[in-house]
Enzyme design. Structure first.
Site, PDB file in Angstrom:
ATOM      1  N   TYR A 123      52.223  50.702  32.227  1.00  0.00           N
ATOM      2  CA  TYR A 123      53.328  50.774  33.185  1.00  0.00           C
ATOM      3  C   TYR A 123      52.847  51.309  34.525  1.00  0.00           C
ATOM      4  O   TYR A 123      53.151  50.743  35.583  1.00  0.00           O
ATOM      5  CB  TYR A 123      54.415  51.672  32.611  1.00  0.00           C
ATOM      6  CG  TYR A 123      55.646  51.817  33.468  1.00  0.00           C
ATOM      7  CD1 TYR A 123      56.595  50.798  33.524  1.00  0.00           C
ATOM      8  CD2 TYR A 123      55.879  52.974  34.189  1.00  0.00           C
ATOM      9  CE1 TYR A 123      57.738  50.931  34.287  1.00  0.00           C
ATOM     10  CE2 TYR A 123      57.022  53.116  34.960  1.00  0.00           C
ATOM     11  CZ  TYR A 123      57.950  52.098  35.012  1.00  0.00           C
ATOM     12  OH  TYR A 123      59.091  52.235  35.772  1.00  0.00           O
ATOM     13  N   ASN A 170      63.397  43.589  40.894  1.00  0.00           N
ATOM     14  CA  ASN A 170      63.736  44.715  40.034  1.00  0.00           C
ATOM     15  C   ASN A 170      63.352  44.492  38.571  1.00  0.00           C
ATOM     16  O   ASN A 170      63.159  45.454  37.838  1.00  0.00           O
ATOM     17  CB  ASN A 170      65.241  44.993  40.120  1.00  0.00           C
ATOM     18  CG  ASN A 170      65.695  45.984  39.075  1.00  0.00           C
ATOM     19  OD1 ASN A 170      65.427  47.171  39.162  1.00  0.00           O
ATOM     20  ND2 ASN A 170      66.383  45.496  38.041  1.00  0.00           N
ATOM     21  N   LYS A 224      52.912  49.411  38.255  1.00  0.00           N
ATOM     22  CA  LYS A 224      53.680  49.910  39.396  1.00  0.00           C
ATOM     23  C   LYS A 224      52.769  50.251  40.573  1.00  0.00           C
ATOM     24  O   LYS A 224      53.180  50.136  41.744  1.00  0.00           O
ATOM     25  CB  LYS A 224      54.520  51.111  38.977  1.00  0.00           C
ATOM     26  CG  LYS A 224      55.611  50.761  37.970  1.00  0.00           C
ATOM     27  CD  LYS A 224      56.544  49.669  38.477  1.00  0.00           C
ATOM     28  CE  LYS A 224      57.691  49.385  37.540  1.00  0.00           C
ATOM     29  NZ  LYS A 224      58.605  48.336  38.031  1.00  0.00           N
ATOM     30  N   ASP A 256      63.637  33.764  33.649  1.00  0.00           N
ATOM     31  CA  ASP A 256      62.492  34.536  33.168  1.00  0.00           C
ATOM     32  C   ASP A 256      61.499  34.603  34.324  1.00  0.00           C
ATOM     33  O   ASP A 256      60.928  33.579  34.709  1.00  0.00           O
ATOM     34  CB  ASP A 256      61.870  33.852  31.954  1.00  0.00           C
ATOM     35  CG  ASP A 256      60.637  34.581  31.414  1.00  0.00           C
ATOM     36  OD1 ASP A 256      60.142  35.528  32.070  1.00  0.00           O
ATOM     37  OD2 ASP A 256      60.152  34.193  30.329  1.00  0.00           O
ATOM     38  N   VAL A 257      61.299  35.780  34.894  1.00  0.00           N
ATOM     39  CA  VAL A 257      60.472  35.882  36.096  1.00  0.00           C
ATOM     40  C   VAL A 257      58.998  35.601  35.831  1.00  0.00           C
ATOM     41  O   VAL A 257      58.220  35.429  36.776  1.00  0.00           O
ATOM     42  CB  VAL A 257      60.618  37.254  36.786  1.00  0.00           C
ATOM     43  CG1 VAL A 257      62.034  37.468  37.280  1.00  0.00           C
ATOM     44  CG2 VAL A 257      60.164  38.397  35.876  1.00  0.00           C
TER      45      VAL A 257
END
Length: 259
Positions: free
Chosen positions: A154, A88, A158, A61-62
């Site tokens: 989102y 990613n 990004k 789990d990042v």
């Protein structure tokens, strides 16, 4: 092209992540496949091996720093070092106008899409500096460099990757580590279909297809991409051929990036 390269690919359970891992394997890399889904990353690792590389799968789990530290340690223990980090792992976040976005959903999107790459870079950087060809490739989106209505969480996440990329490139560059962001356009598959369906629901449209998402916003008439196109760009940046490309945002997007 990537022989003797060890790569850690997060979000490797499906989609672009699986394609990147498999492509790296085809070029002779050692690949650590990281994601939360143990069964799915086992499948990815098998695909990497079938393609010609060596692979291990590590459930990760990042957003959990202990998990990130452990997967980096496992990478070094298994293959003797770390040459390439591919950030990613990510989620699409809420599809709502700003006044309807739940604050916890906004925070969760930043946790996965921004804090995750930060933690991975934090724990990988000492090993990347020791590599003779260290690289970080962040997977961004055209949504970070153009308006993305109803995708505020989102898009914000990004765009944050752009600042992270440029700063890391300067922090790590004296040790020969390159840092770039790849900006994919819409990728054929279930994720884009889900997003289009949610946008159609907000607009009161009964049905919408990915090809309807805005053809006038792209330079090419055929603007839907295959994940392999993104994976090939990532592999190039990780290779010796990309050794002088750093601090860049590179669109693989049919001309959909606005600047």
């Amino acid at each position: 092209m990537l022989e003797d390269t060890t790569a850690l690919v997060t979000g490797a359970s499906q989609g672009i992540g699986r394609e990147i891992a498999t492509t790296f394997g085809g070029y002779g890399a050692n690949v650590v496949c990281a994601a939360r889904s143990a069964d799915a990353i086992d499948e990815t690792a098998a695909a990497v091996t079938d393609a010609g590389g060596e692979a291990v799968a590590v459930e990760t789990d990042v957003t959990a720093e202990d998990d990130v530290a452990a997967v980096v340690e496992a990478t070094v223990d298994e293959f003797g070092g770390l040459d390439c980090l591919v950030n990613n792992a990510g989620i699409g976040g809420p599809v709502q106008p700003v006044h309807r976005i739940d604050a916890d959903a906004f925070r969760r999107t930043q946790e996965v899409n921004v804090v995750g790459p930060f933690l991975c870079a934090k724990h990988a950087e000492e090993h990347l500096r020791e590599s003779d060809r260290g690289s970080v490739i962040n997977i961004g989106s055209i949504g970070g460099k153009r308006p993305y209505p109803n995708r505020l969480a989102y898009a914000a996440s990004k765009m944050a990757l752009v600042g992270m990329t440029r700063t890391l490139a300067y922090e790590l560059g004296r040790d020969g580590v390159t840092v770039n962001t790849v900006l994919p356009g819409p990728i054929e598959g279930p994720r884009v279909e889900e997003m289009v369906a949610k946008q159609a629901e907000l607009a009161g449209v009964e049905r919408a297809e990915p090809a309807d998402i805005g053809p006038d916003d792209f330079a090419l008439a055929e603007f839907m991409l295959d994940a392999s196109e993104v994976a090939e760009q990532v592999a190039y940046l990780a290779s010796e051929r990309g050794r002088h490309i750093t601090a860049q945002e590179i669109g693989v997007d049919a001309g959909g990036t606005w600047y």
